[in-house]
Design a protein around this motif. Structure first.
Motif, PDB file in Angstrom:
ATOM      1  N   PRO A   1      -7.912  -0.072 -14.087  1.00  0.00           N
ATOM      2  CA  PRO A   1      -6.587   0.427 -14.465  1.00  0.00           C
ATOM      3  C   PRO A   1      -5.814   1.018 -13.290  1.00  0.00           C
TER       4      PRO A   1
ATOM      5  N   LEU B   1     -12.389  -7.245 -19.879  1.00  0.00           N
ATOM      6  CA  LEU B   1     -11.178  -7.573 -20.623  1.00  0.00           C
ATOM      7  C   LEU B   1     -10.033  -7.993 -19.712  1.00  0.00           C
ATOM      8  N   THR B   2      -9.956  -7.396 -18.524  1.00  0.00           N
ATOM      9  CA  THR B   2      -8.801  -7.618 -17.645  1.00  0.00           C
ATOM     10  C   THR B   2      -9.026  -8.721 -16.627  1.00  0.00           C
TER      11      THR B   2
ATOM     12  N   LYS C   1     -16.617  -2.743 -19.102  1.00  0.00           N
ATOM     13  CA  LYS C   1     -15.943  -3.299 -20.277  1.00  0.00           C
ATOM     14  C   LYS C   1     -14.461  -3.536 -19.982  1.00  0.00           C
ATOM     15  N   ILE C   2     -13.836  -2.583 -19.286  1.00  0.00           N
ATOM     16  CA  ILE C   2     -12.427  -2.751 -18.927  1.00  0.00           C
ATOM     17  C   ILE C   2     -12.256  -3.981 -18.040  1.00  0.00           C
TER      18      ILE C   2
ATOM     19  N   LEU D   1      -4.684   1.984 -18.980  1.00  0.00           N
ATOM     20  CA  LEU D   1      -5.701   2.384 -19.949  1.00  0.00           C
ATOM     21  C   LEU D   1      -5.126   3.493 -20.825  1.00  0.00           C
TER      22      LEU D   1
ATOM     23  N   THR E   1       1.583   2.595 -25.727  1.00  0.00           N
ATOM     24  CA  THR E   1       1.314   1.166 -25.883  1.00  0.00           C
ATOM     25  C   THR E   1       2.612   0.374 -25.916  1.00  0.00           C
TER      26      THR E   1
ATOM     27  N   LEU F   1      -5.716  -6.406 -25.413  1.00  0.00           N
ATOM     28  CA  LEU F   1      -6.965  -5.879 -24.868  1.00  0.00           C
ATOM     29  C   LEU F   1      -7.270  -4.546 -25.544  1.00  0.00           C
TER      30      LEU F   1
ATOM     31  N   ILE G   1     -10.416  -1.762 -26.934  1.00  0.00           N
ATOM     32  CA  ILE G   1     -11.799  -1.289 -26.921  1.00  0.00           C
ATOM     33  C   ILE G   1     -11.990  -0.337 -28.090  1.00  0.00           C
TER      34      ILE G   1
ATOM     35  N   VAL H   1      -4.555  -1.525 -21.985  1.00  0.00           N
ATOM     36  CA  VAL H   1      -5.928  -1.609 -22.485  1.00  0.00           C
ATOM     37  C   VAL H   1      -6.068  -0.450 -23.462  1.00  0.00           C
ATOM     38  N   CYS H   2      -6.123  -0.772 -24.725  1.00  0.00           N
ATOM     39  CA  CYS H   2      -6.029   0.230 -25.788  1.00  0.00           C
ATOM     40  C   CYS H   2      -7.414   0.690 -26.226  1.00  0.00           C
TER      41      CYS H   2
ATOM     42  N   VAL I   1      -2.000  -2.388 -15.009  1.00  0.00           N
ATOM     43  CA  VAL I   1      -3.002  -2.252 -16.066  1.00  0.00           C
ATOM     44  C   VAL I   1      -3.037  -0.779 -16.473  1.00  0.00           C
TER      45      VAL I   1
END
Length: 446
Positions: free
Chosen positions: A312, A306-307, A302-303, A230, A243, A273, A275, A254-255, A228
């Motif tokens: 991360p 999403l995951t 929040k992370i 970030l 990315t 994913l 934010i 996680v963008c 993962v």
């Protein structure tokens, strides 16, 4: 027809090898800053300094070609944040770099001038090579990576980024790529990807290589499948390549972005994913001196939302002061925070308890060595990673291009046309281009 026009004509005619028989001009046009203007923005906040006032289009003498070097006819270049720093004379005027370099040797003294030709990206054609250059010849279509090294010390022979005389070309050296001709060392040259235009090929260089080392290389985070990751500023110059590397390497990005438009770009690249930190209203600082750990916690939650509950493995850091405390907090136990810049400030603050008690690591990463840059460029050439060019300006409007980047009024990379008279030229492999045209144009017009 002038000598520089003859060179451009030979390249544009599809016969770049003809440049070997053409004269090298005694001068060329380049984008410069002037040593006698380093105080022009005194008293202004950084955000109020205007690169259009400090970046000049000047006619400058063509430098002497030294051993191991090449003169390149520059078809296109691009804007990096180091050109913004140069243009606003922060954190120090780059003339201090040139003066230090000039003391190294009589050959390096060429760089210590009252003007600085800037720019750390290029695509173009080799014009001439100096003594001792065997792998490149006039007419070769190339891009340049921006590491300038001497390698006379043992320090750099395991990793050239550790060379005691390592410099960033066009930032810490003179005769950069925002010009009609550039001076590089032969070990900066790489093949131009045949399916790209001049402006597309010029745009990945610095940021693509930087992101590769920072995220993929064993010198950086050594990303593996399933990690993962970030990614701050995931639609920007660095983040857009991070990315792509995450997606291409089987990781889970996680963008983090700052608008719905930037979120959509990440989704177009294939990220799921995302934010939008402005929409979420994160305020990591209560005031200028105090951060808000509750906001770190909200961000971490929040992370995990999403995951599916995962923190991360890697945090791809470059904003610096504004986000670093949150980055250290958010990384998983045993995770890695890898940082290559500090665009929001150099003095980072974080709660060390989250670092030491959770066995996290902070890794500093700066640009890339020749091998890492070659690998990153190879991925571009194979169509596995794509340029993130959103817009290109003519050379005379470089100041506006730099202002766009300074004010974050851009997406991806902003290109500059040098000898190329218009966009869309320089493609050699049209069949391959057709396969990837949608990905190549992801950032166009955004």
């Amino acid at each position: 027809m002038s000598e520089i026009q003859q060179i451009a004509q030979a390249v544009l005619s599809g016969e770049p090898g003809e440049v070997a028989g053409l004269a090298v001009p005694e001068s060329y046009r380049g984008i410069t800053v002037h040593a006698d203007e380093v105080d022009m923005f005194e008293g202004l906040e950084s955000r109020d300094k205007d690169p259009r006032k400090s970046l000049h289009l000047d006619d400058v003498p063509t430098p002497e070609l030294g051993p191991g070097e090449a003169l390149v006819a520059v078809m296109a270049s691009a804007i990096n944040y180091n050109t913004v720093w140069t243009s606003i004379f922060e954190p120090i005027p780059t003339f201090k770099f040139l003066q230090r370099y000039g003391r190294l040797s009589p050959l390096a003294k060429r760089h210590d001038l009252p003007y600085h030709v800037v720019g750390s990206d290029l695509s173009g054609v080799v014009l001439r090579t100096g003594a001792g250059v065997h792998s490149w010849k006039p007419g070769d279509e190339v891009v340049a990576h921006c590491l300038n090294v001497e390698l006379e010390s043992s320090d750099g022979h395991n990793d050239t980024m550790l060379d005691s005389e390592q410099r960033i070309w066009g930032f810490e050296t003179n005769f950069g790529g925002l010009a009609e001709i550039a001076l590089v060392k032969a070990n900066q040259l790489m093949p131009k990807p045949a399916h790209l235009t001049w402006e597309e090929a010029a745009s990945p260089g610095l940021v693509n290589s930087t992101a590769y080392r920072q995220l993929v290389s064993r010198n950086g985070a050594d990303m593996k499948q399933g990690d993962v990751v970030l990614i701050w500023g995931a639609s920007g110059g660095l983040g857009s390549y991070a990315t792509q590397f995450a997606l291409n390497g089987g990781a889970i990005p996680v963008c983090v972005v700052s608008s719905p438009e930037k979120a959509e770009i990440c989704r177009k690249m294939g990220a799921e994913l995302v934010i939008d930190r402005n929409a979420e209203g994160y305020k990591f600082w209560k005031n200028e001196h105090e951060q808000d750990p509750k906001e770190w916690q909200r961000f971490g939650a929040k992370i995990r939302e999403l995951t599916g509950g995962e923190d991360p493995d890697i945090v791809f850091e470059h904003p610096g002061r504004e986000t670093f405390g949150a980055s250290v907090y958010a990384a998983r136990k045993g995770g890695t925070i890898v940082t290559c810049a500090s665009t929001s400030g150099y003095l980072h603050q974080f709660d060390n308890r989250y670092l030491w008690m959770n066995l996290k690591r902070i890794i500093g990463s700066h640009f890339a060595n020749y091998r890492e840059s070659w690998e990153a460029n190879r991925l571009i050439a194979k169509g596995l990673i794509h340029p993130t060019l959103s817009k290109a300006y003519p050379l005379a409007e470089t100041g506006q291009a730099a202002l766009d980047v300074h004010r974050n009024a851009h997406q991806g990379k902003v290109g500059v046309l040098c000898l190329a008279p218009e966009e869309g030229l320089g493609v050699r492999d049209h069949e391959m281009r057709a396969k990837h045209i949608a990905a190549i144009n992801t950032f166009r017009g955004v």
